[in-house]
Design a protein around this motif. Structure first.
Motif, PDB file in Angstrom:
ATOM      1  N   PHE A 172     -11.198   0.350  15.348  1.00  0.00           N
ATOM      2  CA  PHE A 172     -10.582  -0.016  14.072  1.00  0.00           C
ATOM      3  C   PHE A 172      -9.170   0.563  13.972  1.00  0.00           C
ATOM      4  O   PHE A 172      -8.219  -0.130  13.582  1.00  0.00           O
ATOM      5  N   ALA A 173      -9.025   1.843  14.325  1.00  0.00           N
ATOM      6  CA  ALA A 173      -7.713   2.487  14.256  1.00  0.00           C
ATOM      7  C   ALA A 173      -6.735   1.877  15.254  1.00  0.00           C
ATOM      8  O   ALA A 173      -5.522   1.816  14.986  1.00  0.00           O
ATOM      9  N   ALA A 174      -7.234   1.433  16.411  1.00  0.00           N
ATOM     10  CA  ALA A 174      -6.359   0.787  17.385  1.00  0.00           C
ATOM     11  C   ALA A 174      -5.874  -0.572  16.888  1.00  0.00           C
ATOM     12  O   ALA A 174      -4.734  -0.975  17.152  1.00  0.00           O
ATOM     13  N   LEU A 175      -6.730  -1.276  16.168  1.00  0.00           N
ATOM     14  CA  LEU A 175      -6.360  -2.586  15.637  1.00  0.00           C
ATOM     15  C   LEU A 175      -5.453  -2.479  14.419  1.00  0.00           C
ATOM     16  O   LEU A 175      -4.598  -3.358  14.193  1.00  0.00           O
ATOM     17  N   VAL A 176      -5.647  -1.426  13.629  1.00  0.00           N
ATOM     18  CA  VAL A 176      -4.850  -1.234  12.405  1.00  0.00           C
ATOM     19  C   VAL A 176      -4.258   0.181  12.454  1.00  0.00           C
ATOM     20  O   VAL A 176      -4.863   1.121  11.920  1.00  0.00           O
ATOM     21  N   PRO A 177      -3.131   0.364  13.102  1.00  0.00           N
ATOM     22  CA  PRO A 177      -2.560   1.713  13.246  1.00  0.00           C
ATOM     23  C   PRO A 177      -2.322   2.387  11.891  1.00  0.00           C
ATOM     24  O   PRO A 177      -1.952   1.736  10.905  1.00  0.00           O
ATOM     25  N   SER A 178      -2.562   3.701  11.846  1.00  0.00           N
ATOM     26  CA  SER A 178      -2.341   4.546  10.666  1.00  0.00           C
ATOM     27  C   SER A 178      -3.214   4.163   9.477  1.00  0.00           C
ATOM     28  O   SER A 178      -2.913   4.530   8.342  1.00  0.00           O
ATOM     29  N   VAL A 179      -4.311   3.444   9.724  1.00  0.00           N
ATOM     30  CA  VAL A 179      -5.128   2.991   8.604  1.00  0.00           C
ATOM     31  C   VAL A 179      -5.805   4.156   7.887  1.00  0.00           C
ATOM     32  O   VAL A 179      -5.932   4.139   6.659  1.00  0.00           O
ATOM     33  N   PHE A 180      -6.219   5.168   8.627  1.00  0.00           N
ATOM     34  CA  PHE A 180      -6.899   6.281   7.975  1.00  0.00           C
ATOM     35  C   PHE A 180      -5.931   7.100   7.117  1.00  0.00           C
ATOM     36  O   PHE A 180      -6.307   7.583   6.046  1.00  0.00           O
ATOM     37  N   GLU A 181      -4.699   7.237   7.570  1.00  0.00           N
ATOM     38  CA  GLU A 181      -3.709   7.959   6.773  1.00  0.00           C
ATOM     39  C   GLU A 181      -3.309   7.162   5.534  1.00  0.00           C
ATOM     40  O   GLU A 181      -2.989   7.748   4.490  1.00  0.00           O
ATOM     41  N   ARG A 182      -3.325   5.859   5.618  1.00  0.00           N
ATOM     42  CA  ARG A 182      -2.848   5.011   4.537  1.00  0.00           C
ATOM     43  C   ARG A 182      -3.921   4.710   3.488  1.00  0.00           C
ATOM     44  O   ARG A 182      -3.616   4.628   2.287  1.00  0.00           O
ATOM     45  N   THR A 183      -5.164   4.561   3.914  1.00  0.00           N
ATOM     46  CA  THR A 183      -6.207   4.057   3.009  1.00  0.00           C
ATOM     47  C   THR A 183      -7.163   5.135   2.535  1.00  0.00           C
ATOM     48  O   THR A 183      -7.698   5.057   1.424  1.00  0.00           O
ATOM     49  N   TRP A 184      -7.410   6.155   3.362  1.00  0.00           N
ATOM     50  CA  TRP A 184      -8.353   7.214   2.998  1.00  0.00           C
ATOM     51  C   TRP A 184      -7.648   8.309   2.201  1.00  0.00           C
ATOM     52  O   TRP A 184      -6.501   8.662   2.489  1.00  0.00           O
ATOM     53  N   ARG A 185      -8.341   8.876   1.205  1.00  0.00           N
ATOM     54  CA  ARG A 185      -7.827  10.026   0.485  1.00  0.00           C
ATOM     55  C   ARG A 185      -7.976  11.278   1.354  1.00  0.00           C
ATOM     56  O   ARG A 185      -8.878  11.349   2.201  1.00  0.00           O
ATOM     57  N   PRO A 186      -7.120  12.281   1.156  1.00  0.00           N
ATOM     58  CA  PRO A 186      -7.284  13.533   1.918  1.00  0.00           C
ATOM     59  C   PRO A 186      -8.650  14.155   1.669  1.00  0.00           C
ATOM     60  O   PRO A 186      -9.169  14.150   0.557  1.00  0.00           O
ATOM     61  N   SER A 187      -9.246  14.671   2.718  1.00  0.00           N
ATOM     62  CA  SER A 187     -10.563  15.287   2.614  1.00  0.00           C
ATOM     63  C   SER A 187     -10.517  16.512   1.706  1.00  0.00           C
ATOM     64  O   SER A 187      -9.524  17.240   1.659  1.00  0.00           O
ATOM     65  N   VAL A 188     -11.608  16.722   0.982  1.00  0.00           N
ATOM     66  CA  VAL A 188     -11.689  17.864   0.073  1.00  0.00           C
ATOM     67  C   VAL A 188     -12.082  19.130   0.837  1.00  0.00           C
ATOM     68  O   VAL A 188     -11.442  20.178   0.717  1.00  0.00           O
ATOM     69  N   LEU A 189     -13.141  19.027   1.648  1.00  0.00           N
ATOM     70  CA  LEU A 189     -13.633  20.193   2.371  1.00  0.00           C
ATOM     71  C   LEU A 189     -13.048  20.322   3.766  1.00  0.00           C
ATOM     72  O   LEU A 189     -13.008  21.420   4.323  1.00  0.00           O
ATOM     73  N   LEU A 190     -12.614  19.199   4.341  1.00  0.00           N
ATOM     74  CA  LEU A 190     -12.087  19.210   5.712  1.00  0.00           C
ATOM     75  C   LEU A 190     -10.694  18.591   5.743  1.00  0.00           C
ATOM     76  O   LEU A 190     -10.463  17.600   6.435  1.00  0.00           O
ATOM     77  N   PRO A 191      -9.739  19.142   4.990  1.00  0.00           N
ATOM     78  CA  PRO A 191      -8.405  18.520   4.925  1.00  0.00           C
ATOM     79  C   PRO A 191      -7.704  18.545   6.275  1.00  0.00           C
ATOM     80  O   PRO A 191      -7.617  19.573   6.943  1.00  0.00           O
ATOM     81  N   GLY A 192      -7.231  17.368   6.685  1.00  0.00           N
ATOM     82  CA  GLY A 192      -6.483  17.268   7.927  1.00  0.00           C
ATOM     83  C   GLY A 192      -7.312  17.357   9.186  1.00  0.00           C
ATOM     84  O   GLY A 192      -6.770  17.289  10.283  1.00  0.00           O
ATOM     85  N   ARG A 193      -8.626  17.513   9.050  1.00  0.00           N
ATOM     86  CA  ARG A 193      -9.480  17.624  10.231  1.00  0.00           C
ATOM     87  C   ARG A 193      -9.880  16.228  10.705  1.00  0.00           C
ATOM     88  O   ARG A 193     -10.360  15.407   9.917  1.00  0.00           O
ATOM     89  N   ALA A 194      -9.700  15.978  11.994  1.00  0.00           N
ATOM     90  CA  ALA A 194     -10.024  14.665  12.547  1.00  0.00           C
ATOM     91  C   ALA A 194     -10.445  14.834  13.990  1.00  0.00           C
ATOM     92  O   ALA A 194     -10.118  15.826  14.649  1.00  0.00           O
ATOM     93  N   LEU A 195     -11.192  13.860  14.484  1.00  0.00           N
ATOM     94  CA  LEU A 195     -11.589  13.801  15.889  1.00  0.00           C
ATOM     95  C   LEU A 195     -11.019  12.526  16.469  1.00  0.00           C
ATOM     96  O   LEU A 195     -11.397  11.424  16.061  1.00  0.00           O
ATOM     97  N   LEU A 196     -10.051  12.688  17.357  1.00  0.00           N
ATOM     98  CA  LEU A 196      -9.369  11.542  17.961  1.00  0.00           C
ATOM     99  C   LEU A 196      -8.724  10.658  16.898  1.00  0.00           C
ATOM    100  O   LEU A 196      -8.652   9.433  17.039  1.00  0.00           O
TER     101      LEU A 196
END
Length: 264
Positions: A172-196
Protein backbone atom coordinates in the motif's frame (compact mmCIF):
# COMPACT_ATOMS: atom_id res chain seq x y z
CA UNK A 1 -4.69 9.30 -4.80
CA UNK A 2 -7.98 10.53 -3.37
CA UNK A 3 -9.42 7.21 -2.17
CA UNK A 4 -6.54 5.55 -0.33
CA UNK A 5 -8.79 3.55 1.97
CA UNK A 6 -10.57 1.96 -0.98
CA UNK A 7 -7.23 0.78 -2.38
CA UNK A 8 -6.18 -0.56 1.03
CA UNK A 9 -9.48 -2.42 1.38
CA UNK A 10 -9.12 -4.01 -2.05
CA UNK A 11 -5.58 -5.09 -1.21
CA UNK A 12 -6.86 -6.75 1.95
CA UNK A 13 -9.32 -8.80 -0.10
CA UNK A 14 -6.54 -10.43 -2.15
CA UNK A 15 -5.13 -12.94 0.40
CA UNK A 16 -8.60 -14.16 1.26
CA UNK A 17 -9.38 -14.61 -2.42
CA UNK A 18 -6.31 -16.77 -2.89
CA UNK A 19 -7.14 -18.84 0.19
CA UNK A 20 -10.75 -19.21 -1.00
CA UNK A 21 -9.55 -20.69 -4.31
CA UNK A 22 -6.82 -22.89 -2.85
CA UNK A 23 -8.53 -24.22 0.29
CA UNK A 24 -12.17 -25.21 -0.25
CA UNK A 25 -12.25 -26.75 3.24
CA UNK A 26 -11.82 -23.27 4.74
CA UNK A 27 -14.64 -21.62 2.80
CA UNK A 28 -17.36 -22.27 5.43
CA UNK A 29 -15.14 -20.65 8.05
CA UNK A 30 -14.48 -17.65 5.80
CA UNK A 31 -18.22 -17.20 5.15
CA UNK A 32 -18.98 -17.22 8.85
CA UNK A 33 -16.18 -14.81 9.66
CA UNK A 34 -17.22 -12.43 6.88
CA UNK A 35 -20.69 -12.22 8.42
CA UNK A 36 -19.34 -11.97 11.97
CA UNK A 37 -17.00 -9.12 10.97
CA UNK A 38 -19.72 -6.81 9.65
CA UNK A 39 -20.57 -5.16 13.02
CA UNK A 40 -16.98 -3.96 13.22
CA UNK A 41 -17.42 -2.00 9.98
CA UNK A 42 -19.84 0.28 11.82
CA UNK A 43 -17.14 0.91 14.43
CA UNK A 44 -15.41 3.21 11.93
CA UNK A 45 -17.22 6.12 13.61
CA UNK A 46 -14.86 5.56 16.56
CA UNK A 47 -11.72 5.77 14.38
CA UNK A 48 -12.68 8.57 12.01
CA UNK A 49 -11.35 11.22 12.24
CA UNK A 50 -9.58 10.86 15.59
CA UNK A 51 -7.29 8.02 14.43
CA UNK A 52 -7.07 8.78 10.73
CA UNK A 53 -8.80 10.88 8.07
CA UNK A 54 -9.11 9.09 4.72
CA UNK A 55 -11.56 10.08 2.02
CA UNK A 56 -14.62 7.82 1.71
CA UNK A 57 -16.74 7.03 -1.32
CA UNK A 58 -19.81 9.30 -1.40
CA UNK A 59 -18.59 10.82 1.90
CA UNK A 60 -20.48 8.07 3.73
CA UNK A 61 -18.33 8.29 6.86
CA UNK A 62 -19.51 11.88 7.37
CA UNK A 63 -23.12 10.88 6.74
CA UNK A 64 -23.63 7.50 8.45
CA UNK A 65 -20.34 6.95 10.30
CA UNK A 66 -18.78 4.30 8.03
CA UNK A 67 -18.32 3.57 4.36
CA UNK A 68 -18.21 0.86 1.74
CA UNK A 69 -14.48 0.65 2.33
CA UNK A 70 -15.03 -0.44 5.93
CA UNK A 71 -17.17 -3.39 4.84
CA UNK A 72 -14.56 -4.50 2.31
CA UNK A 73 -11.75 -4.02 4.83
CA UNK A 74 -13.26 -6.05 7.68
CA UNK A 75 -14.34 -8.84 5.31
CA UNK A 76 -10.85 -9.05 3.83
CA UNK A 77 -9.15 -8.88 7.23
CA UNK A 78 -11.42 -11.56 8.69
CA UNK A 79 -10.84 -13.82 5.69
CA UNK A 80 -7.07 -14.07 6.01
CA UNK A 81 -6.70 -13.56 9.76
CA UNK A 82 -9.03 -16.47 10.51
CA UNK A 83 -7.37 -18.87 8.05
CA UNK A 84 -3.68 -18.00 7.77
CA UNK A 85 -2.79 -20.30 10.68
CA UNK A 86 -4.64 -23.20 9.06
CA UNK A 87 -2.97 -22.56 5.71
CA UNK A 88 0.60 -22.27 6.97
CA UNK A 89 0.42 -25.18 9.43
CA UNK A 90 -1.79 -27.39 7.20
CA UNK A 91 -4.74 -27.49 9.56
CA UNK A 92 -8.45 -27.74 8.88
CA UNK A 93 -11.56 -27.19 11.05
CA UNK A 94 -12.69 -30.45 12.67
CA UNK A 95 -15.99 -30.51 14.61
CA UNK A 96 -15.59 -31.08 18.33
CA UNK A 97 -17.30 -34.06 19.95
CA UNK A 98 -19.28 -31.78 22.28
CA UNK A 99 -20.37 -28.84 20.17
CA UNK A 100 -22.18 -25.95 21.84
CA UNK A 101 -25.81 -25.29 21.01
CA UNK A 102 -26.86 -22.22 19.01
CA UNK A 103 -23.41 -21.23 17.73
CA UNK A 104 -24.54 -17.93 16.23
CA UNK A 105 -25.95 -16.87 19.58
CA UNK A 106 -22.57 -17.63 21.16
CA UNK A 107 -20.85 -15.70 18.37
CA UNK A 108 -23.15 -12.70 18.79
CA UNK A 109 -22.54 -12.68 22.55
CA UNK A 110 -18.75 -12.67 22.08
CA UNK A 111 -18.93 -9.89 19.46
CA UNK A 112 -21.19 -7.80 21.70
CA UNK A 113 -18.74 -8.31 24.57
CA UNK A 114 -15.80 -7.13 22.45
CA UNK A 115 -17.69 -3.98 21.42
CA UNK A 116 -18.81 -3.34 25.00
CA UNK A 117 -15.28 -3.71 26.40
CA UNK A 118 -13.86 -1.46 23.69
CA UNK A 119 -16.55 1.14 24.36
CA UNK A 120 -15.85 1.06 28.10
CA UNK A 121 -12.13 1.50 27.55
CA UNK A 122 -12.70 4.42 25.17
CA UNK A 123 -15.04 6.02 27.70
CA UNK A 124 -12.27 5.63 30.28
CA UNK A 125 -9.89 7.59 28.05
CA UNK A 126 -7.99 4.81 26.30
CA UNK A 127 -7.18 5.73 22.66
CA UNK A 128 -9.51 3.98 20.24
CA UNK A 129 -6.98 1.69 18.55
CA UNK A 130 -5.51 0.42 21.80
CA UNK A 131 -8.97 -0.03 23.24
CA UNK A 132 -9.97 -2.10 20.22
CA UNK A 133 -6.88 -4.30 20.40
CA UNK A 134 -7.23 -4.78 24.15
CA UNK A 135 -10.88 -5.76 23.75
CA UNK A 136 -10.15 -8.29 20.99
CA UNK A 137 -7.20 -9.84 22.79
CA UNK A 138 -8.88 -9.80 26.22
CA UNK A 139 -12.09 -11.51 25.10
CA UNK A 140 -10.20 -14.02 22.92
CA UNK A 141 -7.87 -14.82 25.83
CA UNK A 142 -10.90 -15.49 28.03
CA UNK A 143 -12.24 -17.87 25.39
CA UNK A 144 -8.81 -19.48 25.23
CA UNK A 145 -8.96 -20.05 28.97
CA UNK A 146 -12.08 -22.14 28.33
CA UNK A 147 -10.52 -23.84 25.32
CA UNK A 148 -6.81 -24.20 26.12
CA UNK A 149 -6.21 -26.01 22.82
CA UNK A 150 -6.82 -22.72 21.01
CA UNK A 151 -4.11 -20.66 22.73
CA UNK A 152 -1.15 -21.83 20.65
CA UNK A 153 -3.06 -21.57 17.34
CA UNK A 154 -4.22 -18.13 18.45
CA UNK A 155 -0.69 -16.91 19.16
CA UNK A 156 0.65 -18.31 15.89
CA UNK A 157 -2.32 -16.88 14.02
CA UNK A 158 -1.59 -13.49 15.57
CA UNK A 159 2.02 -13.51 14.41
CA UNK A 160 1.17 -14.70 10.92
CA UNK A 161 -1.67 -12.20 10.54
CA UNK A 162 0.58 -9.36 11.69
CA UNK A 163 3.23 -10.39 9.16
CA UNK A 164 0.68 -10.52 6.34
CA UNK A 165 -0.86 -7.24 7.54
CA UNK A 166 2.60 -5.64 7.42
CA UNK A 167 3.23 -6.98 3.92
CA UNK A 168 -0.04 -5.56 2.62
CA UNK A 169 0.69 -2.19 4.23
CA UNK A 170 4.12 -2.14 2.58
CA UNK A 171 2.51 -2.73 -0.82
CA UNK A 172 0.00 0.00 0.00
CA UNK A 173 2.78 2.44 0.94
CA UNK A 174 4.65 1.63 -2.27
CA UNK A 175 1.55 2.36 -4.35
CA UNK A 176 0.68 5.54 -2.44
CA UNK A 177 3.91 7.17 -1.19
CA UNK A 178 3.74 9.04 2.16
CA UNK A 179 0.19 7.81 2.76
CA UNK A 180 0.78 6.98 6.41
CA UNK A 181 2.26 10.41 7.12
CA UNK A 182 -0.57 12.16 5.28
CA UNK A 183 -3.66 10.21 6.37
CA UNK A 184 -2.87 8.70 9.79
CA UNK A 185 -2.87 10.79 12.98
CA UNK A 186 0.32 10.69 15.09
CA UNK A 187 0.33 7.75 17.47
CA UNK A 188 -0.54 8.48 21.09
CA UNK A 189 1.51 5.76 22.79
CA UNK A 190 4.02 5.04 20.01
CA UNK A 191 4.70 8.45 18.40
CA UNK A 192 6.99 8.21 15.40
CA UNK A 193 7.49 4.47 15.84
CA UNK A 194 7.26 2.47 12.62
CA UNK A 195 8.46 -0.78 11.09
CA UNK A 196 9.66 -0.32 7.53
CA UNK A 197 7.60 2.85 7.41
CA UNK A 198 4.38 1.23 8.68
CA UNK A 199 3.06 2.61 11.99
CA UNK A 200 3.44 0.12 14.82
CA UNK A 201 -0.17 0.83 15.76
CA UNK A 202 -1.29 -0.88 12.54
CA UNK A 203 0.88 -3.93 13.16
CA UNK A 204 -0.48 -4.11 16.70
CA UNK A 205 -4.00 -4.12 15.25
CA UNK A 206 -3.03 -6.97 12.93
CA UNK A 207 -1.74 -8.95 15.90
CA UNK A 208 -4.95 -8.48 17.86
CA UNK A 209 -7.15 -9.31 14.89
CA UNK A 210 -5.18 -12.47 14.13
CA UNK A 211 -5.38 -13.73 17.70
CA UNK A 212 -9.13 -13.07 17.98
CA UNK A 213 -9.99 -14.38 14.51
CA UNK A 214 -8.19 -17.67 15.16
CA UNK A 215 -9.67 -18.33 18.61
CA UNK A 216 -13.18 -16.87 18.34
CA UNK A 217 -14.70 -18.98 15.51
CA UNK A 218 -13.36 -22.25 16.90
CA UNK A 219 -14.98 -21.49 20.26
CA UNK A 220 -18.24 -20.14 18.84
CA UNK A 221 -18.83 -22.80 16.19
CA UNK A 222 -17.39 -25.75 18.06
CA UNK A 223 -14.40 -26.94 16.08
CA UNK A 224 -10.71 -27.61 16.62
CA UNK A 225 -7.78 -27.30 14.25
CA UNK A 226 -6.99 -30.82 13.05
CA UNK A 227 -4.36 -31.94 10.61
CA UNK A 228 -5.37 -31.45 7.00
CA UNK A 229 -5.19 -34.19 4.36
CA UNK A 230 -2.03 -35.26 2.59
CA UNK A 231 -2.47 -32.44 0.08
CA UNK A 232 -3.01 -29.92 2.87
CA UNK A 233 -6.51 -29.22 1.63
CA UNK A 234 -5.19 -27.66 -1.56
CA UNK A 235 -7.38 -27.78 -4.60
CA UNK A 236 -5.46 -28.43 -7.79
CA UNK A 237 -6.85 -27.93 -11.30
CA UNK A 238 -8.33 -31.07 -12.85
CA UNK A 239 -5.60 -31.44 -15.49
CA UNK A 240 -2.89 -31.11 -12.85
CA UNK A 241 -4.60 -33.71 -10.65
CA UNK A 242 -4.73 -36.12 -13.61
CA UNK A 243 -1.07 -35.52 -14.40
CA UNK A 244 -0.09 -36.11 -10.78
CA UNK A 245 -2.17 -39.28 -10.67
CA UNK A 246 -0.58 -40.59 -13.89
CA UNK A 247 2.89 -39.79 -12.59
CA UNK A 248 2.13 -41.62 -9.35
CA UNK A 249 0.94 -44.72 -11.24
CA UNK A 250 4.08 -44.67 -13.40
CA UNK A 251 6.25 -44.38 -10.33
CA UNK A 252 4.61 -47.44 -8.77
CA UNK A 253 5.00 -49.40 -11.99
CA UNK A 254 8.70 -48.64 -12.15
CA UNK A 255 9.05 -49.75 -8.55
CA UNK A 256 7.51 -53.15 -9.26
CA UNK A 257 10.10 -55.94 -9.73
CA UNK A 258 10.30 -57.36 -13.25
CA UNK A 259 8.57 -60.71 -13.75
CA UNK A 260 10.90 -63.63 -13.26
CA UNK A 261 11.57 -65.86 -16.25
CA UNK A 262 10.83 -69.48 -15.54
CA UNK A 263 13.63 -71.89 -16.53
CA UNK A 264 12.92 -74.42 -19.25
Amino acid sequence: MSHEFLLLSLLFLLPGGVIWLARPDLRPLMKRMALASLPFAAAERLFYPRYWAPKFLFDLADRIGFGVEDVLFVVGLSAFSSTVYAVVFRRTPVPCAARGARPWRRAAAAIALVLAVAGALIAAGVPVLYASVAAMVGVAAALGAVRADLLVPGLLGALLSAALYLGLCLVFAALVPSVFERTWRPSVLLPGRALLGVPLDEILYGLGAGFAATVFPAWAFGFRYGRAGSDGGLKFPRRLRRALSSAERCRHRRAEPPPSLSSR
